[in-house]
Write a protein that holds these residues in place. Structure first.
Motif, PDB file in Angstrom:
ATOM      1  N   PHE A 159      -1.368   2.868   0.641  1.00  0.00           N
ATOM      2  CA  PHE A 159      -1.539   3.827  -0.439  1.00  0.00           C
ATOM      3  C   PHE A 159      -0.915   3.205  -1.686  1.00  0.00           C
ATOM      4  O   PHE A 159       0.205   2.700  -1.632  1.00  0.00           O
ATOM      5  CB  PHE A 159      -0.857   5.149  -0.110  1.00  0.00           C
ATOM      6  CG  PHE A 159      -1.273   5.731   1.224  1.00  0.00           C
ATOM      7  CD1 PHE A 159      -2.382   6.555   1.318  1.00  0.00           C
ATOM      8  CD2 PHE A 159      -0.555   5.442   2.378  1.00  0.00           C
ATOM      9  CE1 PHE A 159      -2.766   7.087   2.537  1.00  0.00           C
ATOM     10  CE2 PHE A 159      -0.924   5.968   3.604  1.00  0.00           C
ATOM     11  CZ  PHE A 159      -2.037   6.790   3.687  1.00  0.00           C
ATOM     12  N   LYS A 160      -1.626   3.231  -2.812  1.00  0.00           N
ATOM     13  CA  LYS A 160      -1.125   2.604  -4.030  1.00  0.00           C
ATOM     14  C   LYS A 160      -0.776   3.649  -5.075  1.00  0.00           C
ATOM     15  O   LYS A 160      -1.367   4.736  -5.121  1.00  0.00           O
ATOM     16  CB  LYS A 160      -2.161   1.624  -4.593  1.00  0.00           C
ATOM     17  CG  LYS A 160      -3.519   2.229  -4.900  1.00  0.00           C
ATOM     18  CD  LYS A 160      -4.519   1.141  -5.294  1.00  0.00           C
ATOM     19  CE  LYS A 160      -5.910   1.737  -5.532  1.00  0.00           C
ATOM     20  NZ  LYS A 160      -6.906   0.686  -5.877  1.00  0.00           N
ATOM     21  N   VAL A 161       0.205   3.319  -5.931  1.00  0.00           N
ATOM     22  CA  VAL A 161       0.611   4.238  -6.978  1.00  0.00           C
ATOM     23  C   VAL A 161      -0.377   4.162  -8.134  1.00  0.00           C
ATOM     24  O   VAL A 161      -1.056   3.159  -8.331  1.00  0.00           O
ATOM     25  CB  VAL A 161       2.046   3.931  -7.480  1.00  0.00           C
ATOM     26  CG1 VAL A 161       3.058   4.068  -6.371  1.00  0.00           C
ATOM     27  CG2 VAL A 161       2.115   2.544  -8.105  1.00  0.00           C
ATOM     28  N   THR A 162      -0.430   5.231  -8.900  1.00  0.00           N
ATOM     29  CA  THR A 162      -1.311   5.256 -10.065  1.00  0.00           C
ATOM     30  C   THR A 162      -0.648   4.621 -11.282  1.00  0.00           C
ATOM     31  O   THR A 162      -1.329   4.267 -12.234  1.00  0.00           O
ATOM     32  CB  THR A 162      -1.701   6.702 -10.397  1.00  0.00           C
ATOM     33  OG1 THR A 162      -0.509   7.480 -10.601  1.00  0.00           O
ATOM     34  CG2 THR A 162      -2.503   7.323  -9.250  1.00  0.00           C
TER      35      THR A 162
ATOM     36  N   LEU B 269       7.073   4.365   7.979  1.00  0.00           N
ATOM     37  CA  LEU B 269       6.709   4.382   6.567  1.00  0.00           C
ATOM     38  C   LEU B 269       7.563   3.375   5.795  1.00  0.00           C
ATOM     39  O   LEU B 269       8.789   3.328   5.955  1.00  0.00           O
ATOM     40  CB  LEU B 269       6.919   5.784   5.992  1.00  0.00           C
ATOM     41  CG  LEU B 269       6.533   6.002   4.530  1.00  0.00           C
ATOM     42  CD1 LEU B 269       5.043   5.800   4.316  1.00  0.00           C
ATOM     43  CD2 LEU B 269       6.952   7.403   4.086  1.00  0.00           C
ATOM     44  N   TYR B 270       6.892   2.574   4.963  1.00  0.00           N
ATOM     45  CA  TYR B 270       7.555   1.584   4.123  1.00  0.00           C
ATOM     46  C   TYR B 270       7.150   1.815   2.670  1.00  0.00           C
ATOM     47  O   TYR B 270       6.042   2.282   2.391  1.00  0.00           O
ATOM     48  CB  TYR B 270       7.140   0.160   4.506  1.00  0.00           C
ATOM     49  CG  TYR B 270       7.521  -0.252   5.904  1.00  0.00           C
ATOM     50  CD1 TYR B 270       8.681  -0.994   6.139  1.00  0.00           C
ATOM     51  CD2 TYR B 270       6.714   0.085   6.991  1.00  0.00           C
ATOM     52  CE1 TYR B 270       9.025  -1.388   7.429  1.00  0.00           C
ATOM     53  CE2 TYR B 270       7.057  -0.299   8.278  1.00  0.00           C
ATOM     54  CZ  TYR B 270       8.209  -1.031   8.489  1.00  0.00           C
ATOM     55  OH  TYR B 270       8.551  -1.404   9.761  1.00  0.00           O
ATOM     56  N   VAL B 271       8.045   1.461   1.740  1.00  0.00           N
ATOM     57  CA  VAL B 271       7.684   1.433   0.322  1.00  0.00           C
ATOM     58  C   VAL B 271       7.325  -0.009  -0.029  1.00  0.00           C
ATOM     59  O   VAL B 271       7.981  -0.953   0.415  1.00  0.00           O
ATOM     60  CB  VAL B 271       8.819   1.973  -0.576  1.00  0.00           C
ATOM     61  CG1 VAL B 271      10.091   1.157  -0.430  1.00  0.00           C
ATOM     62  CG2 VAL B 271       8.372   2.031  -2.036  1.00  0.00           C
TER      63      VAL B 271
ATOM     64  N   GLN C 247       8.332  -3.759  -9.165  1.00  0.00           N
ATOM     65  CA  GLN C 247       7.652  -2.497  -9.413  1.00  0.00           C
ATOM     66  C   GLN C 247       7.293  -1.841  -8.090  1.00  0.00           C
ATOM     67  O   GLN C 247       6.895  -2.517  -7.136  1.00  0.00           O
ATOM     68  CB  GLN C 247       6.365  -2.727 -10.203  1.00  0.00           C
ATOM     69  CG  GLN C 247       6.581  -3.245 -11.613  1.00  0.00           C
ATOM     70  CD  GLN C 247       5.263  -3.476 -12.329  1.00  0.00           C
ATOM     71  OE1 GLN C 247       4.250  -3.786 -11.714  1.00  0.00           O
ATOM     72  NE2 GLN C 247       5.275  -3.315 -13.639  1.00  0.00           N
ATOM     73  N   MET C 248       7.427  -0.518  -8.040  1.00  0.00           N
ATOM     74  CA  MET C 248       6.932   0.200  -6.864  1.00  0.00           C
ATOM     75  C   MET C 248       5.407   0.203  -6.915  1.00  0.00           C
ATOM     76  O   MET C 248       4.808   0.772  -7.817  1.00  0.00           O
ATOM     77  CB  MET C 248       7.449   1.632  -6.806  1.00  0.00           C
ATOM     78  CG  MET C 248       6.949   2.394  -5.573  1.00  0.00           C
ATOM     79  SD  MET C 248       7.207   4.175  -5.636  1.00  0.00           S
ATOM     80  CE  MET C 248       8.954   4.254  -5.330  1.00  0.00           C
ATOM     81  N   MET C 249       4.787  -0.431  -5.917  1.00  0.00           N
ATOM     82  CA  MET C 249       3.340  -0.569  -5.892  1.00  0.00           C
ATOM     83  C   MET C 249       2.654   0.468  -5.015  1.00  0.00           C
ATOM     84  O   MET C 249       1.471   0.748  -5.196  1.00  0.00           O
ATOM     85  CB  MET C 249       2.968  -1.969  -5.398  1.00  0.00           C
ATOM     86  CG  MET C 249       3.648  -3.106  -6.169  1.00  0.00           C
ATOM     87  SD  MET C 249       3.233  -3.115  -7.921  1.00  0.00           S
ATOM     88  CE  MET C 249       1.506  -3.570  -7.839  1.00  0.00           C
ATOM     89  N   GLY C 250       3.377   1.019  -4.017  1.00  0.00           N
ATOM     90  CA  GLY C 250       2.750   1.988  -3.133  1.00  0.00           C
ATOM     91  C   GLY C 250       3.529   2.170  -1.851  1.00  0.00           C
ATOM     92  O   GLY C 250       4.732   1.894  -1.776  1.00  0.00           O
TER      93      GLY C 250
END
Length: 316
Positions: A176-179, A205-207, A245-248
């Motif tokens: 799942f990717k961030v917007t 679950l991983y970030v 950066q948080m990517m998802g």
């Protein structure tokens, strides 16, 4: 009709004697056969220490979400539980399967709640809008991976982000990717936390953090519980001295009978950024993502787009 003498319980959440149960849990039971939905509501209860039945959110009942031939039920309460308190989940004999075989016994499952956690980190996204979207192209062994805002299950406010998934094979990976990758910037000195409603799937679950092709995956939690829990992420696992950066998010499938499909939820992401240590010694260990150059006879170090001299001072 079946020759089985009684319905058997395969697993429950909470399990007998479970501790640190969330204050807003989901109660789950898996049976050895498909159950009759109508037999559940009058045959389950959660009791406090005085034997009082707690109010159930009647809209929360879910049935037979486990793969055949197993049966399954889940429900939530109207109000949150008290921290560090003993309760009992009770399954009564009237629960029956589609062959009219009954549970036949009363099962009492004592458990204890955990602490109430109040995040101290700044709130960076309240999840009232969709912050993530499915990334099937980067998923493996996945039939579907989708995200939507969801108003019927939230920790705070009026909505959360729901992550639904179906794995095509055991051990699959749903992405799942961030917007907006610029919203959360972190390094090994930073802090991150989020509320996760786990679906008791035993998936992990991983970030996903990334910068310039350097991708890192840091564990958020195991989805081996059911309900809302504030999960703090240990960002010390990130390579030192680099801003990411948080990517998802990445969900890795487990081997439990409930691991194949489900939905978890994220609400209220909290984060705190701490500047990286730009000492010369630390910079010199970043050769994989940065570089050292000699200019005009002096050692210069390019670190995350900023140029430092050998004493660690910024060169403008």
């Amino acid at each position: 009709t079946s020759n089985r003498g009684a319905v058997s319980i395969v697993q429950t959440y909470p399990s007998v004697g479970e501790t640190n149960v969330p204050l807003a849990p989901s109660f789950v039971a898996v049976f050895d056969a498909t159950i009759v939905n109508a037999s559940v509501r009058s045959n389950v209860a959660v009791l406090d220490a005085n034997g009082n039945k707690l109010a159930v959110n009647t809209r929360s009942y879910k049935y037979n979400g486990a793969p055949a031939p197993y049966g399954h039920m889940a429900f939530e309460l109207t109000n949150a539980l008290q921290p560090n308190t003993d309760y009992t989940l009770v399954l009564y004999p009237g629960i029956k399967d589609v062959d009219d075989v009954l549970l036949n016994e009363t099962y009492e499952i004592p458990f204890r709640t955990g602490e109430e956690v109040e995040p101290t980190l700044p709130l960076v996204h309240d999840m009232e809008t969709k912050f993530f979207e499915g990334d099937k192209d980067n998923s493996t062994d996945v039939e579907s991976a989708n995200v939507m805002t969801y108003k019927n299950k939230k920790y705070a406010g009026s909505a959360s982000n729901q992550f639904s998934y179906v794995f095509a094979a055991a051990g699959g990976e749903a992405r799942f990717k961030v917007t907006d990758p610029t919203l959360v910037i972190s390094n090994s000195n930073s802090k991150l936390g989020m509320y996760v409603f786990s679906d008791y799937s035993f998936n992990t679950l991983y970030v996903h953090y990334g910068v310039d092709g350097d991708n890192q995956f840091v564990k958020v939690c195991d989805l081996d519980y059911a309900g809302w829990r504030y999960c703090e992420v240990d960002l010390a696992a990130l390579p030192a001295g680099v801003d990411y950066q948080m990517m998802g998010l990445r969900l890795v499938g487990g081997s439990n009978l409930l691991s194949g499909s489900g939905a978890f939820y994220i609400d209220n992401i909290h984060a705190e950024y701490t500047e990286v240590n730009t000492s010369v010694d630390q910079i010199k260990h970043q050769d994989n993502t940065n570089r050292k150059t000699i200019e005009n006879g002096y050692l210069n170090i390019l670190f995350n787009g900023v140029k430092y001299n050998a004493e660690g001072k910024v060169i403008k």
